[in-house]
Design an enzyme around this catalytic site. Structure first.
Site, PDB file in Angstrom:
ATOM      1  N   HIS A 107      -2.811  39.249 117.770  1.00 38.76           N
ATOM      2  CA  HIS A 107      -1.780  39.717 116.832  1.00 38.76           C
ATOM      3  C   HIS A 107      -2.513  39.684 115.513  1.00 38.76           C
ATOM      4  O   HIS A 107      -2.484  38.950 114.823  1.00 38.76           O
ATOM      5  CB  HIS A 107      -0.728  38.518 117.047  1.00 38.76           C
ATOM      6  CG  HIS A 107       0.507  38.626 116.348  1.00 38.76           C
ATOM      7  ND1 HIS A 107       1.682  38.010 116.895  1.00 38.76           N
ATOM      8  CD2 HIS A 107       0.974  39.517 115.069  1.00 38.76           C
ATOM      9  CE1 HIS A 107       2.637  38.391 115.967  1.00 38.76           C
ATOM     10  NE2 HIS A 107       2.086  39.265 114.987  1.00 38.76           N
ATOM     11  N   LEU A 142      -3.546  45.193 110.474  1.00 38.94           N
ATOM     12  CA  LEU A 142      -4.671  45.992 109.927  1.00 38.94           C
ATOM     13  C   LEU A 142      -4.202  46.854 108.679  1.00 38.94           C
ATOM     14  O   LEU A 142      -5.035  47.269 107.979  1.00 38.94           O
ATOM     15  CB  LEU A 142      -5.651  46.538 110.895  1.00 38.94           C
ATOM     16  CG  LEU A 142      -6.340  46.083 111.852  1.00 38.94           C
ATOM     17  CD1 LEU A 142      -7.250  46.780 112.809  1.00 38.94           C
ATOM     18  CD2 LEU A 142      -7.384  45.086 111.122  1.00 38.94           C
ATOM     19  N   ARG A 143      -2.830  47.249 108.589  1.00 36.93           N
ATOM     20  CA  ARG A 143      -2.276  48.091 107.621  1.00 36.93           C
ATOM     21  C   ARG A 143      -2.852  49.385 107.611  1.00 36.93           C
ATOM     22  O   ARG A 143      -2.767  50.053 106.471  1.00 36.93           O
ATOM     23  CB  ARG A 143      -2.494  47.338 106.326  1.00 36.93           C
ATOM     24  CG  ARG A 143      -2.309  45.846 105.958  1.00 36.93           C
ATOM     25  CD  ARG A 143      -0.663  45.588 106.469  1.00 36.93           C
ATOM     26  NE  ARG A 143      -0.381  44.389 106.165  1.00 36.93           N
ATOM     27  CZ  ARG A 143       0.978  43.712 106.716  1.00 36.93           C
ATOM     28  NH1 ARG A 143       1.476  44.424 107.669  1.00 36.93           N
ATOM     29  NH2 ARG A 143       0.990  42.437 106.310  1.00 36.93           N
ATOM     30  N   ASN A 147       3.243  48.038 112.938  1.00 34.54           N
ATOM     31  CA  ASN A 147       4.318  48.312 111.656  1.00 34.54           C
ATOM     32  C   ASN A 147       3.370  48.836 110.602  1.00 34.54           C
ATOM     33  O   ASN A 147       3.377  48.234 109.507  1.00 34.54           O
ATOM     34  CB  ASN A 147       5.103  47.130 111.580  1.00 34.54           C
ATOM     35  CG  ASN A 147       4.233  45.854 111.220  1.00 34.54           C
ATOM     36  OD1 ASN A 147       3.332  45.718 111.703  1.00 34.54           O
ATOM     37  ND2 ASN A 147       4.806  44.860 110.571  1.00 34.54           N
ATOM     38  N   ASP A 153       6.862  44.706 116.590  1.00 36.43           N
ATOM     39  CA  ASP A 153       6.553  43.526 115.614  1.00 36.43           C
ATOM     40  C   ASP A 153       6.990  43.588 114.124  1.00 36.43           C
ATOM     41  O   ASP A 153       6.544  44.563 113.709  1.00 36.43           O
ATOM     42  CB  ASP A 153       5.073  43.023 115.729  1.00 36.43           C
ATOM     43  CG  ASP A 153       4.866  41.765 115.139  1.00 36.43           C
ATOM     44  OD1 ASP A 153       5.402  40.764 115.790  1.00 36.43           O
ATOM     45  OD2 ASP A 153       4.140  41.648 114.091  1.00 36.43           O
ATOM     46  N   ASN A 187       6.791  34.903 108.065  1.00 34.87           N
ATOM     47  CA  ASN A 187       7.746  35.145 109.035  1.00 34.87           C
ATOM     48  C   ASN A 187       7.289  35.246 110.150  1.00 34.87           C
ATOM     49  O   ASN A 187       6.329  35.826 110.827  1.00 34.87           O
ATOM     50  CB  ASN A 187       8.338  36.680 108.763  1.00 34.87           C
ATOM     51  CG  ASN A 187       9.736  36.787 109.387  1.00 34.87           C
ATOM     52  OD1 ASN A 187      10.285  36.009 109.766  1.00 34.87           O
ATOM     53  ND2 ASN A 187       9.870  38.014 109.754  1.00 34.87           N
ATOM     54  N   ASP A 206      -1.719  36.378 113.671  1.00 33.35           N
ATOM     55  CA  ASP A 206      -0.633  37.133 112.953  1.00 33.35           C
ATOM     56  C   ASP A 206      -1.255  37.544 111.580  1.00 33.35           C
ATOM     57  O   ASP A 206      -0.419  37.212 110.479  1.00 33.35           O
ATOM     58  CB  ASP A 206       0.757  36.161 112.843  1.00 33.35           C
ATOM     59  CG  ASP A 206       1.673  37.232 112.187  1.00 33.35           C
ATOM     60  OD1 ASP A 206       1.717  38.306 112.370  1.00 33.35           O
ATOM     61  OD2 ASP A 206       3.076  36.516 111.911  1.00 33.35           O
TER      62      ASP A 206
END
Length: 424
Positions: free
Chosen positions: A61, A64-65, A95, A153, A279, A306
């Site tokens: 989880h 890495l953007r 995402n 996610d 979150n 996360d």
């Protein structure tokens, strides 16, 4: 080259091994381990007295953007942080911008990871196109491109019919299904845990029921589809009875939490500390204790980070506008070791939660010390204390409430195939 690691505490959860001894590696592959290995050949020796020797950790989880938000993190910087945290394999969430909902984006991640990555990267693709919750992506083509699982996610698939079909399709293609358990109808606009601190700070709260309702729905759909669902980043005591029920019912599922949910409470957000905005939100001391007990019982048996990097642009602003999330790749090991120190898990159990169990979710063979296995080894000092400074952090972003705090437990060396990497 022959490499001998001497006098370490050798822990391999794939073989239920926890012993003091030696580990021999030759030409980047495991030869074997024993209490004492005597060898006369030309050899390099690493003295590991007082240190633990484990297969590399597996984090399923990670954000890495990349592509799209490389100012926060990219594949190169994120995998370097993973290396320094002892995470030698990771699964990255979809995402991104654009989201990983097409084979082209999946292929980009695979290609760049091979070119720039310090560790192995496994892409997780979207369940629905654009993560809009309306139309399922092409699971077969995504798997061909390299995806090992699907998730929206950051968002929960609100439409139960779509989620049910996704479970059936994922079963056919043998893909993991990872659910972000949060009913947005209940949590919309929420900033922190609904409770004392949301009232004190005048911030809209996110109730535990948003997580619980999502968990219950997904468990029921998993039962109907007879397809395992992975419940990501569980944070509240309210879900625990339903995990017990699902175990008793034989429902296929796996459950994950993150170190901040068994380490920090909602008190961290006092004085509008955006570094503690995450979150799902940090919750109460009772929730923290319940998560630790669930780990001890094995109801939750996976620990992931996360890892959610954000630059100062997204954090050093008004609380309501700040992005939720904190980095975690270099914090996974020291914070998780507290579960051993406090008696909740044995070192071998912790290794299962960090290596073998997450590997099962994404259907990969875990790093191990079996003969002929490639060397993916971390050597850690569980007792070393140090301050988490910005210089120590290898991520581009530094967003963590543990910044400038004392940590205990550090990766000292990594052995990847025939490369010995000293982490100073």
């Amino acid at each position: 080259m022959k490499l001998l690691i001497k006098n370490g505490r050798i822990i391999d959860p794939t073989q239920n091994i926890d012993l003091k001894g030696d580990l021999l590696i030759e030409n980047g592959k495991i030869v074997g381990f024993d209490k004492n290995i005597e060898i006369n050949d030309a050899i390099k020796i690493i003295e590991a007295k007082g240190l633990w020797v484990l297969p590399g950790l597996v984090d399923i989880h990670v954000h890495l953007r990349d592509p799209g938000e490389e100012w926060k993190e990219d594949i190169e910087s994120g995998t370097k942080a993973a290396l320094y945290g002892g995470v030698l394999r990771l699964a990255c969430m979809p995402n991104t911008n654009p989201p990983n909902d097409s084979p082209e984006v999946t292929s980009y991640i695979v290609k760049k990871s091979k070119e720039k990555g310090y560790v192995k990267v496994y892409p997780i693709a979207c369940i629905t196109k654009g993560q809009k919750g309306e139309e399922i992506t092409e699971f077969g083509r995504l798997k061909e491109a390299g995806a090992v699982g699907v998730s929206d996610d950051g968002k929960w698939v609100q439409n139960s019919e779509i989620m049910k079909r996704a479970l059936f399709y994922a079963k056919h293609f043998d893909l993991a299904v990872i659910s972000h358990c949060e009913d947005q109808n209940l949590s919309q606009g929420g900033q922190i845990n609904e409770g004392i601190y949301s009232a004190k700070l005048g911030l809209k709260g996110k109730p535990p029921s948003a997580e619980v309702i999502a968990v219950i729905r997904d468990l029921i759909l998993a039962k109907e589809a007879q397809k395992s669902v992975h419940l990501a980043h569980l944070s509240t005591k309210e879900v625990i009875p339903f995990l017990k029920w699902a175990k008793d019912e034989g429902i296929p599922f796996t459950a994950e939490t993150c170190p901040h949910y068994f380490t920090l409470t909602e008190k961290e957000v006092d004085n509008y500390n955006t570094l503690a905005k995450v979150n799902p939100p940090l919750r109460t001391e009772e929730d923290v204790q319940a998560i630790k007990e669930a780990l001890k019982e094995g109801l939750i048996d996976i620990i992931s980070t996360d890892h959610a990097p954000h630059s100062s642009l997204e954090k050093e602003i008004e609380f309501e506008l700040a992005s939720p999330g904190m980095i975690g790749l270099q914090l996974l090991l020291p914070l998780s070791l507290n579960l051993v120190r406090d008696g909740y898990l044995t070192p071998l159990q912790l290794a299962k939660y960090l290596i073998t169990n997450p590997s099962k979710v994404i259907r990969i063979e875990p790093p191990c010390f079996k003969k002929e296995a490639p060397a993916e080894i971390i050597i850690i000092d569980p007792e070393e204390e140090y301050i988490l400074t910005e210089d120590f952090i290898k991520s581009k972003s530094k967003n963590t409430p543990f910044l400038n705090k004392k940590l205990k437990g550090r990766v000292k060396k990594v052995i990847l195939n025939d490369n010995i990497i000293t982490l100073d």
